[in-house]
Design a protein around this motif. Structure first.
Motif, PDB file in Angstrom:
ATOM      1  N   LYS A   1       0.861  -1.194   0.000  1.00  0.00           N
ATOM      2  CA  LYS A   1       0.000   0.000   0.000  1.00  0.00           C
ATOM      3  C   LYS A   1       0.887   1.230   0.000  1.00  0.00           C
ATOM      4  O   LYS A   1       1.980   1.213   0.579  1.00  0.00           O
ATOM      5  CB  LYS A   1      -0.862   0.023   1.257  1.00  0.00           C
ATOM      6  CG  LYS A   1      -1.937  -1.021   1.259  1.00  0.00           C
ATOM      7  CD  LYS A   1      -3.022  -0.641   2.279  1.00  0.00           C
ATOM      8  CE  LYS A   1      -4.257  -1.487   2.131  1.00  0.00           C
ATOM      9  NZ  LYS A   1      -4.011  -2.923   2.324  1.00  0.00           N
ATOM     10  N   ILE A   2       0.388   2.310  -0.601  1.00  0.00           N
ATOM     11  CA  ILE A   2       1.161   3.563  -0.644  1.00  0.00           C
ATOM     12  C   ILE A   2       0.217   4.712  -0.306  1.00  0.00           C
ATOM     13  O   ILE A   2      -0.950   4.685  -0.704  1.00  0.00           O
ATOM     14  CB  ILE A   2       1.808   3.713  -2.045  1.00  0.00           C
ATOM     15  CG1 ILE A   2       2.804   4.867  -2.091  1.00  0.00           C
ATOM     16  CG2 ILE A   2       0.763   3.911  -3.134  1.00  0.00           C
ATOM     17  CD1 ILE A   2       3.709   4.829  -3.330  1.00  0.00           C
ATOM     18  N   TRP A   3       0.689   5.667   0.482  1.00  0.00           N
ATOM     19  CA  TRP A   3      -0.176   6.795   0.854  1.00  0.00           C
ATOM     20  C   TRP A   3       0.671   7.977   1.330  1.00  0.00           C
ATOM     21  O   TRP A   3       1.885   7.852   1.487  1.00  0.00           O
ATOM     22  CB  TRP A   3      -1.179   6.380   1.924  1.00  0.00           C
ATOM     23  CG  TRP A   3      -0.614   6.097   3.283  1.00  0.00           C
ATOM     24  CD1 TRP A   3      -0.557   6.938   4.342  1.00  0.00           C
ATOM     25  CD2 TRP A   3      -0.007   4.863   3.732  1.00  0.00           C
ATOM     26  NE1 TRP A   3       0.031   6.316   5.423  1.00  0.00           N
ATOM     27  CE2 TRP A   3       0.381   5.052   5.080  1.00  0.00           C
ATOM     28  CE3 TRP A   3       0.254   3.628   3.129  1.00  0.00           C
ATOM     29  CZ2 TRP A   3       1.012   4.063   5.831  1.00  0.00           C
ATOM     30  CZ3 TRP A   3       0.891   2.645   3.880  1.00  0.00           C
ATOM     31  CH2 TRP A   3       1.250   2.855   5.205  1.00  0.00           C
ATOM     32  N   VAL A   4      -0.003   9.112   1.547  1.00  0.00           N
ATOM     33  CA  VAL A   4       0.704  10.281   2.052  1.00  0.00           C
ATOM     34  C   VAL A   4      -0.119  10.985   3.119  1.00  0.00           C
ATOM     35  O   VAL A   4      -1.345  11.055   3.016  1.00  0.00           O
ATOM     36  CB  VAL A   4       1.092  11.253   0.901  1.00  0.00           C
ATOM     37  CG1 VAL A   4      -0.126  11.727   0.121  1.00  0.00           C
ATOM     38  CG2 VAL A   4       1.866  12.454   1.425  1.00  0.00           C
ATOM     39  N   ASN A   5       0.555  11.450   4.174  1.00  0.00           N
ATOM     40  CA  ASN A   5      -0.047  12.348   5.155  1.00  0.00           C
ATOM     41  C   ASN A   5       0.636  13.695   4.957  1.00  0.00           C
ATOM     42  O   ASN A   5       1.859  13.722   4.812  1.00  0.00           O
ATOM     43  CB  ASN A   5       0.229  11.872   6.582  1.00  0.00           C
ATOM     44  CG  ASN A   5      -0.370  10.508   6.834  1.00  0.00           C
ATOM     45  OD1 ASN A   5      -1.517  10.247   6.462  1.00  0.00           O
ATOM     46  ND2 ASN A   5       0.407   9.624   7.432  1.00  0.00           N
ATOM     47  N   SER A   6      -0.156  14.751   4.943  1.00  0.00           N
ATOM     48  CA  SER A   6       0.496  16.028   4.675  1.00  0.00           C
ATOM     49  C   SER A   6      -0.290  17.207   5.221  1.00  0.00           C
ATOM     50  O   SER A   6      -1.523  17.160   5.294  1.00  0.00           O
ATOM     51  CB  SER A   6       0.679  16.194   3.164  1.00  0.00           C
ATOM     52  OG  SER A   6       1.413  17.346   2.898  1.00  0.00           O
ATOM     53  N   ILE A   7       0.431  18.234   5.619  1.00  0.00           N
ATOM     54  CA  ILE A   7      -0.191  19.494   6.023  1.00  0.00           C
ATOM     55  C   ILE A   7       0.505  20.595   5.228  1.00  0.00           C
ATOM     56  O   ILE A   7       1.734  20.719   5.292  1.00  0.00           O
ATOM     57  CB  ILE A   7      -0.034  19.751   7.541  1.00  0.00           C
ATOM     58  CG1 ILE A   7      -0.655  18.590   8.334  1.00  0.00           C
ATOM     59  CG2 ILE A   7      -0.657  21.088   7.937  1.00  0.00           C
ATOM     60  CD1 ILE A   7      -0.470  18.704   9.836  1.00  0.00           C
TER      61      ILE A   7
ATOM     62  N   SER B   1       5.256  16.846   4.629  1.00  0.00           N
ATOM     63  CA  SER B   1       4.573  15.623   4.202  1.00  0.00           C
ATOM     64  C   SER B   1       5.288  14.396   4.737  1.00  0.00           C
ATOM     65  O   SER B   1       6.488  14.438   5.011  1.00  0.00           O
ATOM     66  CB  SER B   1       4.577  15.506   2.671  1.00  0.00           C
ATOM     67  OG  SER B   1       4.211  16.708   2.064  1.00  0.00           O
ATOM     68  N   SER B   2       4.532  13.305   4.863  1.00  0.00           N
ATOM     69  CA  SER B   2       5.119  11.991   5.140  1.00  0.00           C
ATOM     70  C   SER B   2       4.615  11.040   4.078  1.00  0.00           C
ATOM     71  O   SER B   2       3.422  10.728   4.029  1.00  0.00           O
ATOM     72  CB  SER B   2       4.643  11.460   6.483  1.00  0.00           C
ATOM     73  OG  SER B   2       5.429  11.945   7.504  1.00  0.00           O
ATOM     74  N   PHE B   3       5.507  10.620   3.208  1.00  0.00           N
ATOM     75  CA  PHE B   3       5.137   9.621   2.209  1.00  0.00           C
ATOM     76  C   PHE B   3       5.450   8.246   2.779  1.00  0.00           C
ATOM     77  O   PHE B   3       6.530   8.033   3.353  1.00  0.00           O
ATOM     78  CB  PHE B   3       5.904   9.854   0.907  1.00  0.00           C
ATOM     79  CG  PHE B   3       5.229  10.868   0.028  1.00  0.00           C
ATOM     80  CD1 PHE B   3       4.317  10.472  -0.936  1.00  0.00           C
ATOM     81  CD2 PHE B   3       5.479  12.223   0.182  1.00  0.00           C
ATOM     82  CE1 PHE B   3       3.668  11.397  -1.732  1.00  0.00           C
ATOM     83  CE2 PHE B   3       4.835  13.163  -0.604  1.00  0.00           C
ATOM     84  CZ  PHE B   3       3.926  12.749  -1.566  1.00  0.00           C
ATOM     85  N   CYS B   4       4.490   7.329   2.663  1.00  0.00           N
ATOM     86  CA  CYS B   4       4.644   6.000   3.279  1.00  0.00           C
ATOM     87  C   CYS B   4       4.299   4.889   2.285  1.00  0.00           C
ATOM     88  O   CYS B   4       3.450   5.077   1.411  1.00  0.00           O
ATOM     89  CB  CYS B   4       3.667   5.827   4.438  1.00  0.00           C
ATOM     90  SG  CYS B   4       3.534   7.233   5.523  1.00  0.00           S
ATOM     91  N   PHE B   5       4.959   3.756   2.441  1.00  0.00           N
ATOM     92  CA  PHE B   5       4.461   2.547   1.792  1.00  0.00           C
ATOM     93  C   PHE B   5       4.676   1.370   2.723  1.00  0.00           C
ATOM     94  O   PHE B   5       5.539   1.413   3.605  1.00  0.00           O
ATOM     95  CB  PHE B   5       5.084   2.320   0.410  1.00  0.00           C
ATOM     96  CG  PHE B   5       6.508   1.841   0.386  1.00  0.00           C
ATOM     97  CD1 PHE B   5       6.817   0.501   0.534  1.00  0.00           C
ATOM     98  CD2 PHE B   5       7.548   2.743   0.172  1.00  0.00           C
ATOM     99  CE1 PHE B   5       8.129   0.060   0.495  1.00  0.00           C
ATOM    100  CE2 PHE B   5       8.864   2.311   0.133  1.00  0.00           C
ATOM    101  CZ  PHE B   5       9.159   0.961   0.294  1.00  0.00           C
ATOM    102  N   SER B   6       3.857   0.329   2.554  1.00  0.00           N
ATOM    103  CA  SER B   6       4.059  -0.858   3.368  1.00  0.00           C
ATOM    104  C   SER B   6       4.047  -2.084   2.474  1.00  0.00           C
ATOM    105  O   SER B   6       3.402  -2.096   1.416  1.00  0.00           O
ATOM    106  CB  SER B   6       2.978  -0.965   4.443  1.00  0.00           C
ATOM    107  OG  SER B   6       1.741  -1.244   3.850  1.00  0.00           O
TER     108      SER B   6
END
Ligand code: ADP
Length: 257
Positions: free
Chosen positions: A235-241, A246-251
């Motif tokens: 999975k890939i996603w981003v948290n950002s303000i 930003s925090s780009f993540c994958f698992s």
């Protein structure tokens, strides 16, 4: 065919006739395929001369250092860094044509995830003045294409650096979350507006803003990253303000061996 029709009314609002267009979407499909074929051939042809250019730049740098000409050696090194950027852009174009034609193949093996992260980041640290902080938990083995996963890590890090015009630090993390290994890169840069967060993983999408011209790019890196991660059952996603970062993540799932 896509059909579109508009009614034509008289002064009292009575329907007089319909005017319509009929578009053959096959034509678009053929054009899109031709565009991809062209991009594929062009990027492949551009890669060959770049490979020798890179070699010459490296030899030149080494020769200049040997003779003690540090100033010109630095120019040769800068040339090499630019060649690396160009090679990566061309690589992205080539990857996109492979994805669009269904010809991207993953060479999957079992490998130690945190070891790959450390190797990839140490390599990238050589070409940047940014501090790349690492918080790495012992996480385990995954079954995926090692080079492609390294490409996603590199993409996250180079984006974090590129979109942080006023800071000098980013943080890379590896954590074990249940049966998954999670990788993330946090930056303190420009951030992404809430309504654009999912769009950044689309092909050719770039967030436009006042500063867009100062951030060069093709809008392909995250699309390619998403394809690689999803094809590896991750999975890939981003948290950002916006304006905070930003925090780009994958698992990826931990491999059962
Ligand atoms: P590129 O960077 O070449 O435009 P990407 O596919 O890597 O292409 O990223 C798509 C878009 O997502 C970028 O144009 C940018 O608007 C946004 N983006 C990506 N990473 C970041 C980040 N770390 N911070 C802010 N915006 C980002």
């Amino acid at each position: 065919f896509i059909n579109r029709a508009t009614p034509v009314l008289d002064e009292e609002g009575n329907l007089m006739q319909w005017i319509g267009t009929s578009t053959n979407i096959n034509d678009f499909k053929i054009l899109a395929a031709q565009k991809d074929t062209f991009l594929g051939i062009a990027s492949h042809e551009l890669k060959t001369p770049l490979t020798s250019l890179k070699l010459y730049a490296q030899v030149l740098e080494r020769m200049l250092r040997k003779t003690g000409d540090e100033k010109n050696a630095e120019f040769a090194k800068k040339m090499d860094v630019q060649i690396i950027k160009l090679t990566s852009l061309i690589g992205d174009l080539l990857d996109v044509t492979k994805i669009n034609s269904g010809k991207i193949y993953l060479n999957e093996t079992h490998f130690d995830f945190e070891k790959l992260v450390i190797e990839t980041i140490e390599e990238q640290q050589l070409s940047t003045d940014f501090t790349i902080e690492m918080h790495i938990e012992k996480s385990g083995t995954v079954f995926a294409d090692k080079d492609r996963v390294s490409q996603v890590i590199t993409n996250f890090i180079s984006n974090a650096i590129k979109y942080s015009p006023n800071t000098q630090k980013i943080i890379a993390r590896v954590e074990r979350v249940e049966n998954n290994i999670q990788f993330s890169v946090q930056d303190f840069g420009i951030g992404i507006p809430e309504d654009k967060k999912d769009k950044v993983f689309e092909q050719y999408y770039r967030v436009s803003g006042d500063e867009e011209t100062t951030f060069p790019g093709l809008g392909l890196g995250l699309f390619i990253s998403a394809q690689i991660v999803e094809r590896s059952n991750g999975k890939i996603w981003v948290n950002s303000i916006p304006e905070k970062g930003s925090s780009f993540c994958f698992s990826l799932p931990v491999a059962n061996q």
